[in-house]
Design an enzyme around this catalytic site. Structure first.
Site, PDB file in Angstrom:
ATOM      1  N   HIS A 156       0.840  -1.209   0.000  1.00 36.98           N
ATOM      2  CA  HIS A 156       0.000   0.000   0.000  1.00 36.98           C
ATOM      3  C   HIS A 156       0.873   1.257   0.000  1.00 36.98           C
ATOM      4  CE1 HIS A 156      -3.076  -2.923   1.439  1.00 36.98           C
ATOM      5  NE2 HIS A 156      -3.811  -2.234   0.604  1.00 36.98           N
ATOM      6  N   HIS A 160       1.003   1.605  -5.608  1.00 35.01           N
ATOM      7  CA  HIS A 160      -0.389   1.137  -5.619  1.00 35.01           C
ATOM      8  C   HIS A 160      -1.349   2.310  -5.879  1.00 35.01           C
ATOM      9  CE1 HIS A 160      -4.150  -0.721  -4.555  1.00 35.01           C
ATOM     10  NE2 HIS A 160      -4.285   0.070  -3.497  1.00 35.01           N
ATOM     11  N   HIS A 197      -6.301   7.377  -2.475  1.00 38.51           N
ATOM     12  CA  HIS A 197      -7.190   6.533  -1.657  1.00 38.51           C
ATOM     13  C   HIS A 197      -6.486   5.728  -0.557  1.00 38.51           C
ATOM     14  CE1 HIS A 197      -5.763   3.130  -3.975  1.00 38.51           C
ATOM     15  NE2 HIS A 197      -6.347   2.356  -3.103  1.00 38.51           N
ATOM     16  N   ASP A 198      -5.165   5.585  -0.603  1.00 40.70           N
ATOM     17  CA  ASP A 198      -4.473   4.837   0.461  1.00 40.70           C
ATOM     18  C   ASP A 198      -3.369   5.680   1.113  1.00 40.70           C
ATOM     19  OD1 ASP A 198      -5.665   2.377   0.938  1.00 40.70           O
ATOM     20  OD2 ASP A 198      -4.811   1.466  -0.856  1.00 40.70           O
ATOM     21  N   ASP A 307      -9.020  -0.332  -7.565  1.00 32.98           N
ATOM     22  CA  ASP A 307      -8.204  -0.640  -6.392  1.00 32.98           C
ATOM     23  C   ASP A 307      -7.649  -2.070  -6.430  1.00 32.98           C
ATOM     24  OD1 ASP A 307      -7.079  -0.369  -3.893  1.00 32.98           O
ATOM     25  OD2 ASP A 307      -8.957  -0.580  -2.782  1.00 32.98           O
ATOM     26  N   GLN A 360      -5.828 -17.438  -3.533  1.00 38.79           N
ATOM     27  CA  GLN A 360      -6.019 -16.504  -4.651  1.00 38.79           C
ATOM     28  C   GLN A 360      -7.235 -16.896  -5.486  1.00 38.79           C
ATOM     29  OE1 GLN A 360      -4.308 -13.849  -3.687  1.00 38.79           O
ATOM     30  NE2 GLN A 360      -3.425 -13.465  -5.689  1.00 38.79           N
TER      31      GLN A 360
END
Ligand code: ZN
Length: 410
Positions: A156, A160, A197-198, A307, A360
């Site tokens: 993050h 990203h 956003h992060d 995202d 995953q």
């Protein structure tokens, strides 16, 4: 002698000389009336002192907060030479930066190129022209946002943030329905929100922040991180020299901020899970652009699709990103084991690392597939995201079943 204790102080009256006219001689220097008077006086003095102390405390805290903000502002502002270098740089085209491709990755791009790619997105979406953004201000804002991400966080981080903004850019640029139906303000809000956003992510989840009772959890209760990302975004937007929204009229400004806030809050996957059923229904029934609720829901889902887009990338990028994500998750799991002596959630438990391919596949099926399927059903241009996702599902499945990856496709 008469005394009262109030608010950490002592009030004392000494030796009354004579009795008041008409007052009977009692042999005592002070009567009941004197005592009541002094008590009432002490209460008022106590309240006054308490108020002064509270005001002093608030003033001290405000000054201390101002100093912290000043320090933060300093550290978030790039050096003038760095801003000038970006401002004077020739910004490469979207084609040469490959930012129109859903397969984009910033792996291998220089730090300078990542800032230039961001500027290119704002230029090509005409945001600079439409919202009177001063070019130097845009450059300083981009560099501040980059500094707002922590570089010691494996996943993050700025990379990203940039990749998320790039996916939104690619979706908007390649989708006529989005270009013609989203308002200019919505596009601006989505681009600012994806890039920010992060911000200041600490590499741990909301549940960890709540469990460790960090101040962030006390401040917000739910979606603590996402609220913090928005607060940081707002801080940078208000930082002198980075105010890219200063050219907006008051009405637009009042509209765009809540839009950015909602978009950032939508990146909490718990929020996505709550709202997604309604969106899938929208995918079946069709989007009504005149309905604010539909637009709001679509913006939220576009945020999530951007995202988590790493899961749709070519295999070598997906594999590398999965490693970064797991190293961040496992580090949190290690801390949980050590600090709380608990067994971490499967995806954060290092003991489960060999089960990564299985996890995953579950993540793709449960979390990602319904979203990208709905999106590509609504917008043909988004189908490369779904195709990439399914190719990666096959790879993870093969790894889960045989331990082999198979041939790399280009
Ligand atoms: Zn994110």
């Amino acid at each position: 002698m008469l005394g009262v204790f109030f608010c950490g102080s002592v009030c004392q009256l000494k030796k009354k000389l004579s009795t008041a006219p008409g007052e009977a001689e009692t042999g005592r220097a002070f009567n009941r009336y004197d005592e009541r008077l002094l008590e009432d006086f002490a209460v008022y003095c106590g309240l006054a002192l308490q108020t002064v102390q509270t005001v002093q405390r608030i003033e001290y805290q405000r000054a201390s907060q101002d100093v912290t903000q000043e320090v933060l502002s300093y550290h978030l502002t790039a050096a003038q030479e760095e801003i000038r270098a970006l401002q004077e740089a020739e910004i490469p085209s979207a084609q040469s930066l490959r930012i129109l491709d859903f397969s984009f990755s910033d792996f291998g791009l220089s730090e300078d190129s990542t800032a230039q790619a961001t500027v290119r997105m704002f230029l090509d979406l005409n945001l600079v022209q439409d919202f009177n953004i001063a070019y130097k201000c845009l450059c300083q804002w981009v560099l501040s946002v980059r500094r707002g991400y922590r570089s010691n966080v494996p996943y993050h981080n700025w990379s990203h943030g940039l990749s998320t903004a790039q996916c939104m850019f690619a979706m908007v640029m390649s989708t006529d329905q989005l270009q013609s139906n989203l308002s200019r303000l919505e596009v601006l809000a989505l681009m600012i929100a994806t890039l920010n956003h992060d911000l200041d992510h600490r590499g741990v989840s909301n549940s960890y922040i709540e469990r460790t009772q960090q101040p962030l959890a006390q401040l917000y209760g739910t979606s603590s991180l996402e609220h913090h990302h928005y607060d940081m975004c707002l801080f940078i937007l208000n930082n002198p020299g980075s105010q890219i929204l200063s050219g907006l009229c008051p009405d637009d400004y009042r509209t765009v901020l809540p839009m950015i806030e909602k978009a950032i809050l939508a990146t909490d996957l718990a929020v996505y899970m709550e709202r997604r059923a309604e969106f899938f229904e929208l995918g079946q029934r069709g989007m009504r652009w005149e309905e604010d609720r539909h637009r709001d829901l679509l913006r939220s889902m576009l945020m999530t699709a951007s995202d988590i887009a790493a899961i749709t990338k070519p295999w070598h990028i997906q594999k590398r990103t999965a490693k970064l994500v797991t190293s961040e998750f496992f580090a949190q799991g290690d801390r949980e084991k050590e600090e709380f002596n608990i067994k971490p959630a499967d995806m954060m438990n290092r003991d489960n690392s060999t089960r990564l391919p299985h996890m995953q596949v579950n993540y793709i099926d449960g979390m990602c597939h319904p979203l990208y399927q709905t999106l590509s059903g609504m917008f043909d241009s988004c189908s490369p995201l779904l195709e990439g996702l399914m190719r990666n599902r096959e790879k993870w499945m093969l790894l889960a079943e045989t331990g082999e990856e198979g041939e790399e496709e280009e």
